[in-house]
Write a protein that holds these residues in place. Structure first.
Motif, PDB file in Angstrom:
ATOM      1  N   GLU A  16     -30.617  35.066  58.080  1.00 18.62           N
ATOM      2  CA  GLU A  16     -30.523  33.609  57.988  1.00 18.62           C
ATOM      3  C   GLU A  16     -31.517  32.972  58.937  1.00 18.62           C
ATOM      4  OE1 GLU A  16     -26.650  31.658  58.253  1.00 18.62           O
ATOM      5  OE2 GLU A  16     -25.868  33.364  57.096  1.00 18.62           O
ATOM      6  N   THR A  17     -32.178  31.918  58.466  1.00 19.83           N
ATOM      7  CA  THR A  17     -33.205  31.259  59.269  1.00 19.83           C
ATOM      8  C   THR A  17     -32.537  30.209  60.151  1.00 19.83           C
ATOM      9  OG1 THR A  17     -34.653  31.543  57.371  1.00 19.83           O
ATOM     10  CG2 THR A  17     -35.449  30.112  59.126  1.00 19.83           C
ATOM     11  N   GLY A  18     -32.543  30.424  61.459  1.00 14.87           N
ATOM     12  CA  GLY A  18     -31.964  29.450  62.397  1.00 14.87           C
ATOM     13  C   GLY A  18     -32.858  28.227  62.504  1.00 14.87           C
ATOM     14  N   PRO A  19     -32.374  27.162  63.185  1.00 13.52           N
ATOM     15  CA  PRO A  19     -33.134  25.902  63.242  1.00 13.52           C
ATOM     16  C   PRO A  19     -34.522  26.034  63.872  1.00 13.52           C
ATOM     17  CG  PRO A  19     -31.149  25.820  64.646  1.00 13.52           C
ATOM     18  CD  PRO A  19     -31.048  27.066  63.818  1.00 13.52           C
ATOM     19  N   ASP A  20     -34.683  26.992  64.781  1.00 15.92           N
ATOM     20  CA  ASP A  20     -35.979  27.148  65.453  1.00 15.92           C
ATOM     21  C   ASP A  20     -36.757  28.362  64.958  1.00 15.92           C
ATOM     22  OD1 ASP A  20     -35.578  24.914  67.248  1.00 15.92           O
ATOM     23  OD2 ASP A  20     -34.068  26.170  68.221  1.00 15.92           O
ATOM     24  N   ASP A  21     -36.308  28.937  63.831  1.00 20.27           N
ATOM     25  CA  ASP A  21     -36.917  30.173  63.324  1.00 20.27           C
ATOM     26  C   ASP A  21     -37.750  29.908  62.074  1.00 20.27           C
ATOM     27  OD1 ASP A  21     -35.385  31.535  65.203  1.00 20.27           O
ATOM     28  OD2 ASP A  21     -33.731  31.864  63.780  1.00 20.27           O
ATOM     29  N   VAL A  22     -38.518  30.914  61.703  1.00 22.68           N
ATOM     30  CA  VAL A  22     -39.099  30.954  60.366  1.00 22.68           C
ATOM     31  C   VAL A  22     -38.662  32.259  59.712  1.00 22.68           C
ATOM     32  CG1 VAL A  22     -41.140  29.629  61.059  1.00 22.68           C
ATOM     33  CG2 VAL A  22     -41.253  32.131  61.016  1.00 22.68           C
TER      34      VAL A  22
ATOM     35  N   ALA B 143     -38.911  45.706  56.822  1.00 24.32           N
ATOM     36  CA  ALA B 143     -38.015  45.071  55.859  1.00 24.32           C
ATOM     37  C   ALA B 143     -38.840  44.118  55.009  1.00 24.32           C
ATOM     38  CB  ALA B 143     -36.924  44.284  56.588  1.00 24.32           C
ATOM     39  N   GLN B 144     -38.267  43.685  53.889  1.00 24.91           N
ATOM     40  CA  GLN B 144     -39.002  42.736  53.052  1.00 24.91           C
ATOM     41  C   GLN B 144     -39.085  41.358  53.694  1.00 24.91           C
ATOM     42  OE1 GLN B 144     -36.634  43.846  49.519  1.00 24.91           O
ATOM     43  NE2 GLN B 144     -38.598  43.988  48.443  1.00 24.91           N
ATOM     44  N   PHE B 145     -38.089  41.052  54.551  1.00 23.72           N
ATOM     45  CA  PHE B 145     -38.083  39.756  55.234  1.00 23.72           C
ATOM     46  C   PHE B 145     -37.767  39.939  56.716  1.00 23.72           C
ATOM     47  CE2 PHE B 145     -37.080  38.815  50.825  1.00 23.72           C
ATOM     48  CZ  PHE B 145     -37.940  37.760  50.548  1.00 23.72           C
ATOM     49  N   LEU B 146     -38.389  39.081  57.527  1.00 19.90           N
ATOM     50  CA  LEU B 146     -38.179  39.103  58.976  1.00 19.90           C
ATOM     51  C   LEU B 146     -37.931  37.683  59.455  1.00 19.90           C
ATOM     52  CD1 LEU B 146     -38.503  40.426  61.871  1.00 19.90           C
ATOM     53  CD2 LEU B 146     -40.934  39.803  61.692  1.00 19.90           C
ATOM     54  N   ARG B 147     -36.874  37.524  60.254  1.00 22.88           N
ATOM     55  CA  ARG B 147     -36.675  36.229  60.910  1.00 22.88           C
ATOM     56  C   ARG B 147     -37.345  36.299  62.272  1.00 22.88           C
ATOM     57  NH1 ARG B 147     -30.814  35.278  62.093  1.00 22.88           N
ATOM     58  NH2 ARG B 147     -31.186  37.111  63.386  1.00 22.88           N
ATOM     59  N   LEU B 148     -38.106  35.255  62.624  1.00 25.22           N
ATOM     60  CA  LEU B 148     -38.789  35.241  63.911  1.00 25.22           C
ATOM     61  C   LEU B 148     -38.728  33.822  64.472  1.00 25.22           C
ATOM     62  CD1 LEU B 148     -40.544  37.406  65.487  1.00 25.22           C
ATOM     63  CD2 LEU B 148     -42.526  36.127  64.683  1.00 25.22           C
ATOM     64  N   PRO B 149     -38.515  33.671  65.794  1.00 22.84           N
ATOM     65  CA  PRO B 149     -38.621  32.324  66.357  1.00 22.84           C
ATOM     66  C   PRO B 149     -40.008  31.754  66.049  1.00 22.84           C
ATOM     67  CG  PRO B 149     -37.726  33.857  67.990  1.00 22.84           C
ATOM     68  CD  PRO B 149     -38.180  34.688  66.810  1.00 22.84           C
ATOM     69  N   ALA B 150     -40.059  30.497  65.655  1.00 21.78           N
ATOM     70  CA  ALA B 150     -41.349  29.876  65.317  1.00 21.78           C
ATOM     71  C   ALA B 150     -42.321  29.981  66.485  1.00 21.78           C
ATOM     72  CB  ALA B 150     -41.129  28.409  64.935  1.00 21.78           C
ATOM     73  N   PHE B 151     -41.780  29.926  67.701  1.00 20.00           N
ATOM     74  CA  PHE B 151     -42.587  30.043  68.918  1.00 20.00           C
ATOM     75  C   PHE B 151     -43.433  31.318  68.904  1.00 20.00           C
ATOM     76  CE2 PHE B 151     -42.819  31.564  73.389  1.00 20.00           C
ATOM     77  CZ  PHE B 151     -43.508  30.511  73.950  1.00 20.00           C
ATOM     78  N   ASN B 152     -42.899  32.392  68.296  1.00 21.22           N
ATOM     79  CA  ASN B 152     -43.559  33.699  68.333  1.00 21.22           C
ATOM     80  C   ASN B 152     -44.593  33.900  67.226  1.00 21.22           C
ATOM     81  OD1 ASN B 152     -41.152  34.026  70.021  1.00 21.22           O
ATOM     82  ND2 ASN B 152     -41.775  36.168  70.091  1.00 21.22           N
ATOM     83  N   VAL B 153     -44.628  32.965  66.267  1.00 26.31           N
ATOM     84  CA  VAL B 153     -45.536  33.129  65.125  1.00 26.31           C
ATOM     85  C   VAL B 153     -46.988  32.948  65.553  1.00 26.31           C
ATOM     86  CG1 VAL B 153     -46.264  32.071  62.936  1.00 26.31           C
ATOM     87  CG2 VAL B 153     -43.827  32.436  63.418  1.00 26.31           C
ATOM     88  N   VAL B 154     -47.857  33.825  65.061  1.00 26.70           N
ATOM     89  CA  VAL B 154     -49.301  33.663  65.263  1.00 26.70           C
ATOM     90  C   VAL B 154     -49.951  33.584  63.883  1.00 26.70           C
ATOM     91  CG1 VAL B 154     -51.412  34.668  66.197  1.00 26.70           C
ATOM     92  CG2 VAL B 154     -49.244  34.960  67.432  1.00 26.70           C
ATOM     93  N   PRO B 155     -50.422  32.387  63.487  1.00 25.42           N
ATOM     94  CA  PRO B 155     -51.087  32.258  62.186  1.00 25.42           C
ATOM     95  C   PRO B 155     -52.345  33.122  62.134  1.00 25.42           C
ATOM     96  CG  PRO B 155     -50.511  30.102  63.077  1.00 25.42           C
ATOM     97  CD  PRO B 155     -50.304  31.097  64.187  1.00 25.42           C
ATOM     98  N   LEU B 156     -52.622  33.662  60.950  1.00 21.55           N
ATOM     99  CA  LEU B 156     -53.805  34.509  60.773  1.00 21.55           C
ATOM    100  C   LEU B 156     -54.913  33.729  60.084  1.00 21.55           C
ATOM    101  CD1 LEU B 156     -52.253  37.901  59.559  1.00 21.55           C
ATOM    102  CD2 LEU B 156     -53.146  37.333  61.830  1.00 21.55           C
TER     103      LEU B 156
END
Ligand code: ZN
Length: 344
Positions: free
Chosen positions: A25-31, A125-138
């Motif tokens: 499940e995607t939390g409010p601060d996650d993607v 896994a086919q899907f990963l939940r990650l805090p948006a803070f941790n995302v690095v756009p490519l």
């Protein structure tokens, strides 16, 4: 979609198991990220083998894996600055916000850090939940398979950039994928000579294909014998210990110049004896390296990849995720570079 395929440490014993798991499940601060490619890491091998470290560290059951690239498919309601459809990788170390280090912006030194695929649900896994803070756009210049190995490249970059390398003679001990990438980075940023050692000839041959380095098999060749051809008088200015082997660290200290600097990423097995008097009399600096300097390392490595750093040959095997067991077997054989799993 409410369920997904994932690789799980389901039982406290060697192996990983393919399971059907709920999509996180995607939390409010996650993607939520649709995973496209993942890399198999040495850490994953420890988890597969279920050694002492893994038994102490990894909760069961847990979806493992932490090296990934994919695409954002859902945004939490507080998330801004990211978009559905954006390609990304991400920092797998989930930091706390309470410690003095975190509050000072030294995120990589936060003692409350938790790792995806190690302490928290991971990326195999086919899907990963990650805090948006941790995302690095490519950026477009970095495709998914390179995106999937930015985590270990980040370890290599963090280690290599620990000390000024311009014009220096550099010794890298350990020609595993991270050692090889660290050697490539050292060349890219302007080291004079980069010598890489191992006792595994296959890995040394791979190192020579990835970067302009001098491979030395220390099982058969005396390290000092390469000095004259490289016009090296005393020894190496900078060392990067990437093997975790006691003999490699000893050899490194032995072959450093007075005042040499050593960055250590390799993890020695348990307590290992060190000739401290030698380190004192040679006035050697040793720096322990952990993870990446979030997010400075990501910035630097993406900049280098966009400007000619090419580490693609370090990927030696590409397999569909369903053949993960084969991928782990290849890694356990010790003669491969990076093994990348395809989740599409
Ligand atoms: Zn890793």
């Amino acid at each position: 979609m409410t369920t997904m395929i994932a690789l799980e440490k389901s039982r406290p014993e060697p192996g990983l198991w393919q399971v059907t798991a709920p999509v996180p499940e995607t939390g409010p601060d996650d993607v939520l990220i649709r995973v496209r490619k993942t890399g198999i890491c040495g850490t994953d091998i420890h988890i597969w083998n279920w050694d002492d470290w893994a038994e102490r560290t990894v909760p069961v059951p847990l979806i493992t894996g932490h090296e990934f690239a994919g695409e954002i498919v859902e945004l939490g309601r507080n998330v801004t600055g990211l978009a559905v459809g954006q390609r990304c990788s991400g920092e797998g170390h989930l930091i706390g916000r309470e410690s003095r280090q975190s509050r000072a912006g030294r995120f990589h030194l936060d003692p409350a850090t938790r790792g995806i695929g190690v302490n928290e649900q991971g990326a195999f896994a086919q899907f990963l939940r990650l805090p948006a803070f941790n995302v690095v756009p490519l950026p477009d210049a970095i495709d998914d398979e390179i995106g999937a190995i930015l985590d270990p490249l980040g370890n290599a970059v963090h280690t290599a950039l620990s000390f000024d390398l311009v014009g220096e003679d550099v010794l890298v001990t350990g020609a595993g994928p991270i050692g090889i990438m660290a050697a490539a980075v050292a060349r890219h940023v302007g080291a004079r000579h980069v010598v890489i050692t191992d006792v595994n000839q296959t890995r040394l041959d791979l190192a020579a294909r990835v970067a302009d380095v001098v491979p030395v098999n220390v099982a058969t060749t005396d390290l000092r014998s390469v000095f004259p051809a490289l016009k090296m008088a005393q020894g190496f200015d900078v060392g990067m210990e990437m093997s975790g082997a006691q003999a490699a660290l000893d050899q490194m200290v032995e072959h450093m110049v007075m005042g040499g600097r050593i960055a250590m990423l390799g993890i020695p097995p348990g307590k290992s004896p060190v000739d401290w008097s030698r380190i004192v009399f040679k006035a050697i600096t040793i720096k322990g390296v952990y993870g990446r300097e979030i997010f400075e390392t990501w910035y630097k490595m993406i900049a280098m990849l966009e400007n000619g750093l090419d580490i693609r040959p370090v990927i030696t095997h590409r397999l569909p995720a369903g053949r993960f067991a084969e991928g782990f077997e290849i890694m356990r054989g010790g003669a491969s570079g990076k093994v990348v799993l395809d989740w599409e």
